[in-house]
Design a protein around this motif. Structure first.
Motif, PDB file in Angstrom:
ATOM      1  N   PHE A  47       0.851  -1.190   0.000  1.00 15.37           N
ATOM      2  CA  PHE A  47       0.000   0.000   0.000  1.00 15.37           C
ATOM      3  C   PHE A  47       0.884   1.236   0.000  1.00 15.37           C
ATOM      4  N   SER A  48       0.832   1.988  -1.074  1.00 15.07           N
ATOM      5  CA  SER A  48       1.711   3.146  -1.216  1.00 15.07           C
ATOM      6  C   SER A  48       0.935   4.444  -1.052  1.00 15.07           C
ATOM      7  N   ILE A  49       1.670   5.536  -1.021  1.00 10.37           N
ATOM      8  CA  ILE A  49       0.996   6.834  -0.887  1.00 10.37           C
ATOM      9  C   ILE A  49       0.164   7.131  -2.128  1.00 10.37           C
ATOM     10  N   ASP A  50       0.553   6.580  -3.277  1.00 12.13           N
ATOM     11  CA  ASP A  50      -0.267   6.770  -4.476  1.00 12.13           C
ATOM     12  C   ASP A  50      -1.572   5.988  -4.386  1.00 12.13           C
ATOM     13  N   ASP A  51      -1.517   4.829  -3.714  1.00 11.96           N
ATOM     14  CA  ASP A  51      -2.760   4.093  -3.467  1.00 11.96           C
ATOM     15  C   ASP A  51      -3.696   4.914  -2.593  1.00 11.96           C
ATOM     16  N   LEU A  52      -3.115   5.520  -1.563  1.00 14.25           N
ATOM     17  CA  LEU A  52      -3.940   6.349  -0.678  1.00 14.25           C
ATOM     18  C   LEU A  52      -4.580   7.497  -1.453  1.00 14.25           C
ATOM     19  N   ALA A  53      -3.816   8.068  -2.376  1.00 19.18           N
ATOM     20  CA  ALA A  53      -4.317   9.229  -3.123  1.00 19.18           C
ATOM     21  C   ALA A  53      -5.521   8.885  -3.999  1.00 19.18           C
ATOM     22  N   THR A  54      -5.646   7.596  -4.357  1.00 20.89           N
ATOM     23  CA  THR A  54      -6.763   7.205  -5.226  1.00 20.89           C
ATOM     24  C   THR A  54      -8.000   6.786  -4.434  1.00 20.89           C
ATOM     25  N   ARG A  55      -7.858   6.643  -3.117  1.00 24.32           N
ATOM     26  CA  ARG A  55      -9.014   6.238  -2.316  1.00 24.32           C
ATOM     27  C   ARG A  55     -10.016   7.370  -2.183  1.00 24.32           C
ATOM     28  N   LYS A  56     -11.247   6.983  -1.982  1.00 32.70           N
ATOM     29  CA  LYS A  56     -12.308   7.968  -1.791  1.00 32.70           C
ATOM     30  C   LYS A  56     -11.943   8.911  -0.640  1.00 32.70           C
ATOM     31  N   ASN A  57     -12.097  10.188  -0.899  1.00 34.66           N
ATOM     32  CA  ASN A  57     -11.728  11.221   0.077  1.00 34.66           C
ATOM     33  C   ASN A  57     -10.252  11.136   0.478  1.00 34.66           C
ATOM     34  N   GLN A  58      -9.489  10.418  -0.311  1.00 32.07           N
ATOM     35  CA  GLN A  58      -8.059  10.194  -0.001  1.00 32.07           C
ATOM     36  C   GLN A  58      -7.892   9.713   1.438  1.00 32.07           C
ATOM     37  N   THR A  59      -8.837   8.846   1.814  1.00 31.97           N
ATOM     38  CA  THR A  59      -8.888   8.326   3.190  1.00 31.97           C
ATOM     39  C   THR A  59      -8.951   6.808   3.142  1.00 31.97           C
ATOM     40  N   THR A  60      -8.293   6.165   4.109  1.00 33.04           N
ATOM     41  CA  THR A  60      -8.394   4.718   4.210  1.00 33.04           C
ATOM     42  C   THR A  60      -8.245   4.292   5.657  1.00 33.04           C
ATOM     43  N   TYR A  61      -8.523   3.006   5.889  1.00 30.41           N
ATOM     44  CA  TYR A  61      -8.309   2.428   7.212  1.00 30.41           C
ATOM     45  C   TYR A  61      -6.943   1.745   7.203  1.00 30.41           C
ATOM     46  N   TRP A  62      -6.184   1.949   8.271  1.00 27.49           N
ATOM     47  CA  TRP A  62      -4.791   1.462   8.306  1.00 27.49           C
ATOM     48  C   TRP A  62      -4.778   0.049   8.880  1.00 27.49           C
ATOM     49  N   GLU A  63      -5.152  -0.938   8.065  1.00 31.46           N
ATOM     50  CA  GLU A  63      -5.348  -2.284   8.594  1.00 31.46           C
ATOM     51  C   GLU A  63      -4.041  -3.042   8.757  1.00 31.46           C
ATOM     52  N   GLY A  64      -4.100  -4.092   9.562  1.00 33.05           N
ATOM     53  CA  GLY A  64      -3.024  -5.063   9.593  1.00 33.05           C
ATOM     54  C   GLY A  64      -1.951  -4.845  10.641  1.00 33.05           C
ATOM     55  N   ILE A  65      -2.142  -3.889  11.521  1.00 30.93           N
ATOM     56  CA  ILE A  65      -1.158  -3.711  12.596  1.00 30.93           C
ATOM     57  C   ILE A  65      -1.324  -4.840  13.609  1.00 30.93           C
ATOM     58  N   ARG A  66      -0.275  -5.637  13.773  1.00 36.98           N
ATOM     59  CA  ARG A  66      -0.335  -6.806  14.662  1.00 36.98           C
ATOM     60  C   ARG A  66       0.840  -6.771  15.634  1.00 36.98           C
ATOM     61  N   ASN A  67       1.054  -5.608  16.168  1.00 34.00           N
ATOM     62  CA  ASN A  67       2.105  -5.423  17.165  1.00 34.00           C
ATOM     63  C   ASN A  67       1.493  -4.603  18.292  1.00 34.00           C
ATOM     64  N   TYR A  68       1.677  -5.083  19.531  1.00 33.42           N
ATOM     65  CA  TYR A  68       0.944  -4.480  20.640  1.00 33.42           C
ATOM     66  C   TYR A  68       1.338  -3.031  20.888  1.00 33.42           C
ATOM     67  N   GLN A  69       2.618  -2.744  20.774  1.00 36.77           N
ATOM     68  CA  GLN A  69       3.060  -1.379  21.024  1.00 36.77           C
ATOM     69  C   GLN A  69       2.466  -0.418  19.991  1.00 36.77           C
ATOM     70  N   ALA A  70       2.486  -0.848  18.750  1.00 39.98           N
ATOM     71  CA  ALA A  70       1.900  -0.005  17.695  1.00 39.98           C
ATOM     72  C   ALA A  70       0.397   0.129  17.899  1.00 39.98           C
ATOM     73  N   ARG A  71      -0.247  -0.974  18.260  1.00 41.39           N
ATOM     74  CA  ARG A  71      -1.687  -0.919  18.532  1.00 41.39           C
ATOM     75  C   ARG A  71      -1.999   0.055  19.652  1.00 41.39           C
ATOM     76  N   ASN A  72      -1.189   0.001  20.701  1.00 35.96           N
ATOM     77  CA  ASN A  72      -1.458   0.867  21.848  1.00 35.96           C
ATOM     78  C   ASN A  72      -1.332   2.340  21.495  1.00 35.96           C
ATOM     79  N   PHE A  73      -0.417   2.657  20.616  1.00 31.40           N
ATOM     80  CA  PHE A  73      -0.336   4.048  20.148  1.00 31.40           C
ATOM     81  C   PHE A  73      -1.651   4.458  19.501  1.00 31.40           C
ATOM     82  N   MET A  74      -2.192   3.593  18.663  1.00 29.23           N
ATOM     83  CA  MET A  74      -3.448   3.932  17.994  1.00 29.23           C
ATOM     84  C   MET A  74      -4.587   3.984  18.991  1.00 29.23           C
TER      85      MET A  74
END
Length: 159
Positions: A16-43
């Motif tokens: 998933f690249s920044i160009d992919d993000l640019a083509t999404r509706k409203n240039q918005t997406t969900y940041w899926e696939g984080i499977r690390n507890y520390q990263a999850r806790n930040f979110m």
DNA sequence: GCCAACGTTGGC
DNA sequence: GCCAACGTTGGC
């Protein structure tokens, strides 16, 4: 934990690249696939809607901060954890007690001139940046105000 | 493609 | 609760 306003999130551009993000509706997406507890806790605990985020391309050529995003939602359960067909499926996670969350992100700006990892390493005032610390693999990282401004300066952008 | 550095899992 | 084994990340 101190409230951060600035973050860095990694993605492999083959996935998933920044160009992919640019083509999404409203240039918005969900940041899926984080499977690390520390990263999850930040979110889950520290991100606020409107916080600013560097988009970093990992496992790529070139390795670089390629633009900026903002947090566009509160954290909510990552649907892919319940999907047996997803590579992010987690059989130990239940709808009642989800393990993994995500946030929505919205593109602010794709840099005309990405800031290369090599240039960050050569910038003395960015020597403490988590991104370039040896062994630092965290896919979501806090960023300081100085780092936020300096990287913009290097990109020729206004923070 | 290699492999160092980490994170997670599971036996005890 | 320790820690060895294993899996993953991600730069090089």
């Amino acid at each position: 934990m101190a409230k951060n306003k600035y973050w860095l999130m990694k993605s492999e551009p083959d996935e998933f690249s920044i160009d992919d993000l640019a083509t999404r509706k409203n240039q918005t997406t969900y940041w899926e696939g984080i499977r690390n507890y520390q990263a999850r806790n930040f979110m889950r605990d520290d991100m606020k809607v409107g916080d600013r985020v560097f988009f970093y391309h990992s496992n790529a050529k070139p390795l670089a901060i390629v633009g900026t995003m903002e947090i566009a939602s509160e954290p909510y359960p990552d649907p892919s954890q319940f999907d047996p067909d997803s590579k992010y499926f987690d059989e130990k996670s239940t709808e009642d007690n989800p393990r993994w969350v995500l946030v929505d992100v919205k593109l602010i700006k794709k840099f005309d001139k990405p800031v290369l990892r090599d240039d960050i390493k050569n910038e003395p005032t960015l020597s403490d940046m988590m991104l370039i610390k040896k062994g630092s693999r965290l896919s979501i990282q806090p960023v300081t105000e100085h780092e936020w401004k300096k990287v913009h300066e290097m990109a020729g952008e206004k923070p």
